[in-house]
Design an enzyme around this catalytic site. Structure first.
Site, PDB file in Angstrom:
ATOM      1  N   GLY A   1       0.789  -1.221   0.000  1.00 59.95           N
ATOM      2  CA  GLY A   1       0.000   0.000   0.000  1.00 59.95           C
ATOM      3  C   GLY A   1       0.821   1.270   0.000  1.00 59.95           C
ATOM      4  N   HIS A   2       2.137   1.133   0.097  1.00 58.86           N
ATOM      5  CA  HIS A   2       3.023   2.305   0.205  1.00 58.86           C
ATOM      6  C   HIS A   2       4.165   2.158  -0.791  1.00 58.86           C
ATOM      7  CE1 HIS A   2       5.535   5.397   2.202  1.00 58.86           C
ATOM      8  NE2 HIS A   2       4.380   5.835   2.661  1.00 58.86           N
ATOM      9  N   PHE A   3       4.048   2.253  -1.981  1.00 62.73           N
ATOM     10  CA  PHE A   3       2.915   2.580  -2.824  1.00 62.73           C
ATOM     11  C   PHE A   3       2.834   1.542  -3.925  1.00 62.73           C
ATOM     12  CE2 PHE A   3       4.230   6.600  -0.950  1.00 62.73           C
ATOM     13  CZ  PHE A   3       3.034   7.133  -0.520  1.00 62.73           C
TER      14      PHE A   3
ATOM     15  N   LEU B   1       7.941   2.138  -1.284  1.00 63.87           N
ATOM     16  CA  LEU B   1       8.869   2.977  -0.532  1.00 63.87           C
ATOM     17  C   LEU B   1       8.752   2.668   0.956  1.00 63.87           C
ATOM     18  CD1 LEU B   1       8.176   6.431  -2.222  1.00 63.87           C
ATOM     19  CD2 LEU B   1      10.135   4.915  -2.626  1.00 63.87           C
TER      20      LEU B   1
END
Length: 156
Positions: free
Chosen positions: A37-39, A44
């Site tokens: 989810g990041h990203f 990252l």
């Protein structure tokens, strides 16, 4: 680095209680649910976890300087700057130095580098108290062994 357990440093490379400095390493995992989810498509390491890695590094320095008699807890983050991205698989070198200690508080300055290039830095403030219970002390003793904490630092 075991993100799911918040173990954000892998080993202590250098700890100097005279200079009041520490250097550690942490290998960012190549895969983690955090990166989903990041990203998506551009994974990252979250900045808040980079700050936590600096806090953990500083915490081990403070444990050494207080001869493992008191437990530091992060109290404030000041002037944190993200200067570049950290990607999965990168090897972090994190260093910290003591700025000030007194009245139940300590301040450190910490930096995260990848390949010698600064990726983030911050000034961190900690409160410190006697270990709250024997279980916490035992856990920290076990973590110290896993990280290669130099036992001679706390031995008389």
């Amino acid at each position: 680095m075991q993100l799911e357990y918040f173990h954000l440093i892998d080993r202590i490379l250098d700890l100097d209680t005279v200079a009041k400095t520490i250097t550690v390493e942490a290998q960012v995992p190549t895969a983690s649910t955090i990166f989903e989810g990041h990203f998506p498509g551009h994974p990252l390491m979250p900045g808040v976890l980079l700050i936590e890695s600096m806090a953990q590094t500083s915490g081990w320095l403070l444990l050494a300087l207080m001869k493992f008699e008191r437990m530091p807890f992060l109290a404030a983050v000041k002037e944190a700057k993200m200067r570049g991205f950290v990607s999965p698989g990168e090897l972090l070198t994190i260093d910290a130095n003591m700025l000030h200690e007194g009245s139940g508080y300590a301040m450190t300055e910490a930096r995260v580098k990848v390949g010698g290039k600064l990726r983030c830095n911050a000034t961190l403030t900690f409160s410190h108290i006697a270990f709250p219970n024997p279980d916490m002390r035992g856990y920290m003793d076990a973590m110290a062994k896993r990280l290669g904490f130099p036992q001679q630092v706390v031995s008389p």
